[in-house]
Design a protein around this motif. Sequence first.
Motif, PDB file in Angstrom:
ATOM      1  N   SER A 110       0.828  -1.204   0.000  1.00  0.00           N
ATOM      2  CA  SER A 110       0.000   0.000   0.000  1.00  0.00           C
ATOM      3  C   SER A 110       0.863   1.255   0.000  1.00  0.00           C
ATOM      4  O   SER A 110       0.574   2.233  -0.708  1.00  0.00           O
ATOM      5  N   GLN A 111       1.946   1.228   0.789  1.00  0.00           N
ATOM      6  CA  GLN A 111       2.847   2.384   0.826  1.00  0.00           C
ATOM      7  C   GLN A 111       3.545   2.585  -0.515  1.00  0.00           C
ATOM      8  O   GLN A 111       3.762   3.719  -0.954  1.00  0.00           O
ATOM      9  N   LEU A 112       3.884   1.487  -1.189  1.00  0.00           N
ATOM     10  CA  LEU A 112       4.529   1.601  -2.495  1.00  0.00           C
ATOM     11  C   LEU A 112       3.557   2.117  -3.553  1.00  0.00           C
ATOM     12  O   LEU A 112       3.933   2.914  -4.418  1.00  0.00           O
ATOM     13  N   THR A 113       2.309   1.677  -3.490  1.00  0.00           N
ATOM     14  CA  THR A 113       1.336   2.151  -4.480  1.00  0.00           C
ATOM     15  C   THR A 113       1.038   3.635  -4.297  1.00  0.00           C
ATOM     16  O   THR A 113       0.623   4.309  -5.246  1.00  0.00           O
ATOM     17  N   ALA A 114       1.266   4.144  -3.094  1.00  0.00           N
ATOM     18  CA  ALA A 114       1.077   5.581  -2.869  1.00  0.00           C
ATOM     19  C   ALA A 114       2.068   6.405  -3.682  1.00  0.00           C
ATOM     20  O   ALA A 114       1.862   7.597  -3.907  1.00  0.00           O
ATOM     21  N   HIS A 115       3.152   5.756  -4.144  1.00  0.00           N
ATOM     22  CA  HIS A 115       4.150   6.430  -4.979  1.00  0.00           C
ATOM     23  C   HIS A 115       3.936   6.143  -6.464  1.00  0.00           C
ATOM     24  O   HIS A 115       4.813   6.434  -7.286  1.00  0.00           O
ATOM     25  N   GLY A 116       2.797   5.564  -6.781  1.00  0.00           N
ATOM     26  CA  GLY A 116       2.469   5.347  -8.186  1.00  0.00           C
ATOM     27  C   GLY A 116       2.718   3.943  -8.696  1.00  0.00           C
ATOM     28  O   GLY A 116       2.380   3.628  -9.843  1.00  0.00           O
ATOM     29  N   LEU A 117       3.325   3.077  -7.887  1.00  0.00           N
ATOM     30  CA  LEU A 117       3.539   1.693  -8.305  1.00  0.00           C
ATOM     31  C   LEU A 117       2.238   0.911  -8.183  1.00  0.00           C
ATOM     32  O   LEU A 117       1.413   1.190  -7.314  1.00  0.00           O
ATOM     33  N   GLN A 118       2.076  -0.078  -9.035  1.00  0.00           N
ATOM     34  CA  GLN A 118       0.896  -0.928  -9.019  1.00  0.00           C
ATOM     35  C   GLN A 118       1.301  -2.350  -8.616  1.00  0.00           C
ATOM     36  O   GLN A 118       2.476  -2.728  -8.742  1.00  0.00           O
ATOM     37  N   PRO A 119       0.345  -3.148  -8.145  1.00  0.00           N
ATOM     38  CA  PRO A 119       0.685  -4.516  -7.742  1.00  0.00           C
ATOM     39  C   PRO A 119       1.454  -5.298  -8.798  1.00  0.00           C
ATOM     40  O   PRO A 119       2.353  -6.073  -8.468  1.00  0.00           O
ATOM     41  N   ARG A 120       1.135  -5.081 -10.084  1.00  0.00           N
ATOM     42  CA  ARG A 120       1.853  -5.823 -11.128  1.00  0.00           C
ATOM     43  C   ARG A 120       3.331  -5.453 -11.169  1.00  0.00           C
ATOM     44  O   ARG A 120       4.169  -6.251 -11.592  1.00  0.00           O
ATOM     45  N   HIS A 121       3.663  -4.223 -10.719  1.00  0.00           N
ATOM     46  CA  HIS A 121       5.066  -3.805 -10.690  1.00  0.00           C
ATOM     47  C   HIS A 121       5.838  -4.480  -9.554  1.00  0.00           C
ATOM     48  O   HIS A 121       7.075  -4.461  -9.553  1.00  0.00           O
ATOM     49  N   LEU A 122       5.117  -5.041  -8.596  1.00  0.00           N
ATOM     50  CA  LEU A 122       5.755  -5.587  -7.399  1.00  0.00           C
ATOM     51  C   LEU A 122       6.019  -7.085  -7.497  1.00  0.00           C
ATOM     52  O   LEU A 122       6.600  -7.671  -6.581  1.00  0.00           O
ATOM     53  N   ARG A 123       5.625  -7.694  -8.603  1.00  0.00           N
ATOM     54  CA  ARG A 123       5.845  -9.134  -8.772  1.00  0.00           C
ATOM     55  C   ARG A 123       7.314  -9.533  -8.645  1.00  0.00           C
ATOM     56  O   ARG A 123       7.622 -10.602  -8.095  1.00  0.00           O
ATOM     57  N   PRO A 124       8.269  -8.719  -9.138  1.00  0.00           N
ATOM     58  CA  PRO A 124       9.682  -9.121  -8.993  1.00  0.00           C
ATOM     59  C   PRO A 124      10.115  -9.340  -7.549  1.00  0.00           C
ATOM     60  O   PRO A 124      11.025 -10.139  -7.288  1.00  0.00           O
ATOM     61  N   PHE A 125       9.470  -8.644  -6.600  1.00  0.00           N
ATOM     62  CA  PHE A 125       9.829  -8.851  -5.197  1.00  0.00           C
ATOM     63  C   PHE A 125       9.495 -10.278  -4.763  1.00  0.00           C
ATOM     64  O   PHE A 125      10.263 -10.911  -4.034  1.00  0.00           O
ATOM     65  N   ARG A 126       8.337 -10.762  -5.205  1.00  0.00           N
ATOM     66  CA  ARG A 126       7.949 -12.129  -4.870  1.00  0.00           C
ATOM     67  C   ARG A 126       8.893 -13.132  -5.531  1.00  0.00           C
ATOM     68  O   ARG A 126       9.326 -14.112  -4.903  1.00  0.00           O
ATOM     69  N   ALA A 127       9.221 -12.890  -6.786  1.00  0.00           N
ATOM     70  CA  ALA A 127      10.119 -13.799  -7.500  1.00  0.00           C
ATOM     71  C   ALA A 127      11.491 -13.835  -6.834  1.00  0.00           C
ATOM     72  O   ALA A 127      12.100 -14.907  -6.682  1.00  0.00           O
TER      73      ALA A 127
END
Length: 247
Positions: free
Chosen positions: A175-192
């Motif tokens: 949620s904090q990251l999306t507040a900076h304009g990132l979307q959940p799809r952009h965060l997939r590399p963290f899971r990988a």
Amino acid sequence: MTTTQHESNDESSEQDSGRKTKDKTIGQVLSHLEESFPDLSASKIRFLEDRGLVFPQRTNTGYRKYSSEDIERLRIVLTLQRDQYLPLKVIKAKVDELERQGFPESGSEAGEPGGEVPAVKARPQQPRRYTMRELSRHTSVDLPMLRELINYGLIQEQSDGTFDEYAAQVTNLCSQLTAHGLQPRHLRPFRAAADREVALVGQTIAPMASRRDEESQEKASRTARELSALCTNLHATLVADLVEKSW
């Protein structure tokens, strides 16, 4: 007759400075703690003694005798193992400190089953669980975004349809990251990246984890946590270094 049977049958009338001892044999200790620790065995007690966590006295014939203080110390050690899964070195340090402060009485005598472990916060028996709506309220993240986080593998729904505390923490961070304009799809590399790091940890501890003895299992668990912390610190340092050099 086994060593345990010998120790259990040792004469309880042995004298200590001319008085009848109130100390217990290893068999009596097992009976005393059976209700709280039904899986406790004589070999487990001797293992803890070998690791310096309990210090029974020996009779003239070599049998172990446990004082009420020994039993209280053993009870605290077993409680910390059962409820907090702490490494034995950490448990020893905690119990040594408690012993310096003086064990409080936990019943008619020290070592009575069911007494509280002083100054130690036990792991909750029922970890916090959230339904999706509860997780939404707890994190102030709407349901559509939660579904996206699930779809991209960032949080996982349990078999009973609930989410654990880790899911709540991940949701808050996303949620904090999306507040900076990132979307959940952009965060997939963290899971990988996390999956790859866990696989690396698993490969490293595999020789230890394959052994079934208690000491090896404890060492594998402790090493996994240490490697996890090192991987996290390495990742954070690399990102900080690149950001510092780039902007």
